[in-house]
Enzyme design. Sequence first.
Site, PDB file in Angstrom:
ATOM      1  CE  LYS A  62      -3.871  -2.285   2.235  1.00 24.37           C
ATOM      2  NZ  LYS A  62      -4.488  -2.730   3.477  1.00 24.37           N
ATOM      3  CG  ASP A  74     -10.053  -0.160   4.938  1.00 26.38           C
ATOM      4  OD1 ASP A  74      -9.875  -0.454   3.736  1.00 26.38           O
ATOM      5  OD2 ASP A  74      -9.357  -0.624   5.864  1.00 26.38           O
ATOM      6  CD  GLN A 104      -3.510  -4.352   6.658  1.00 26.04           C
ATOM      7  OE1 GLN A 104      -3.368  -3.380   5.917  1.00 26.04           O
ATOM      8  NE2 GLN A 104      -4.136  -5.446   6.279  1.00 26.04           N
TER       9      GLN A 104
END
Length: 300
Positions: free
Chosen positions: A54, A121, A98
């Site tokens: 990422k 997200d 994460q």
Amino acid sequence: MSATLIDGKAFAGRVRTQVAEHVARLKADHGITPGLAVVLVGEDPASQVYVRSKGKQTVEVGMKSVEHKLDVSTAQEDLLAVINQLNNDPEIHGILVQLPLPDHLDEDMVINAIAPEKDVDGFHISNVGLLGTGQKSMVPCTPLGCLMMLRDHHGSLSGMDAVVIGRSNIVGKPMAQLLLGDSCTVTIAHSRTKDLADVVRRADIVVAAVGRPEMVPGDWIKPGATVIDVGINRLDAPEKGEGKTRLVGDADFESCAAVAGAITPVPGGVGPMTIACLLANTVTACCRANRLEEPEGLTA
Ligand code: NDP
């Protein structure tokens, strides 16, 4: 194989190019650089690989990348303090924690501590509610990538019968909401669904998000249907050498590709689209924060 292969790797490359072009314009015209912060707690090897990837792709499209790597024993309040600091940092437009988090941390509380407008997200309860009520939101990356590929392949999805196999909060449920938003008739199947084969056979679009290797055989697929395979499963592959593995999806690729009209491969289908959509969400969040025009086609 008679199905058209939907090449997620190539599609993700086009999304990244579009993001990079928009980032360049934001810098040149407004002096703004979109910033993405990724928070990793602990040393889970798979999570470390994702976070590295990422960060690398964020920099490649010209955005600012910030990584916070916290010890596995980090206390909840210390993690919340990091999120609070990022919420208040004007140079950060997207924040991603994460997952999964170590067991002692409250995942829901952590996700809901992220400012909704920076929740790239799309897991914050506000974004879930906005998506569910058809309002502008941050959309979870994996389902967004699936939707982009479906729209690109079909144009309009209106009136199509769609079956989503899997009802998780990160893939199945938001995928179903997005398909509903595009006027599909949507069925959500799960582990208690009766006669799954029969349900799948009615679908023009099948999205498999289960996590069971090759569980959808070709004889469940309506001829000409589109199969989007979200599953990522690792199988032993002794033919490749001792200890080697190979990735397979939730659909049995060969038999499904013989019947379907179009199909995404694993690897090289949905997977690459997920990070591309994270970058897309970050540039979208940056535009919204600065009340600037959003790039076209990069959100739902
Ligand atoms: P979850 O384990 O959270 O959800 C799996 C879903 O599948 C559940 O809703 C479960 O039903 C359902 N299910 C399990 N067994 C069956 C069955 N026999 N028949 C029908 N449904 C069943 O998984 P995720 O949604 O997080 O992920 C799904 C897959 O997608 C995984 O392989 C994951 O690795 C992959 N993935 C890929 C991503 C990418 O970037 N390509 C991103 C995210 C995930 P129930 O609710 O009843 O238990």
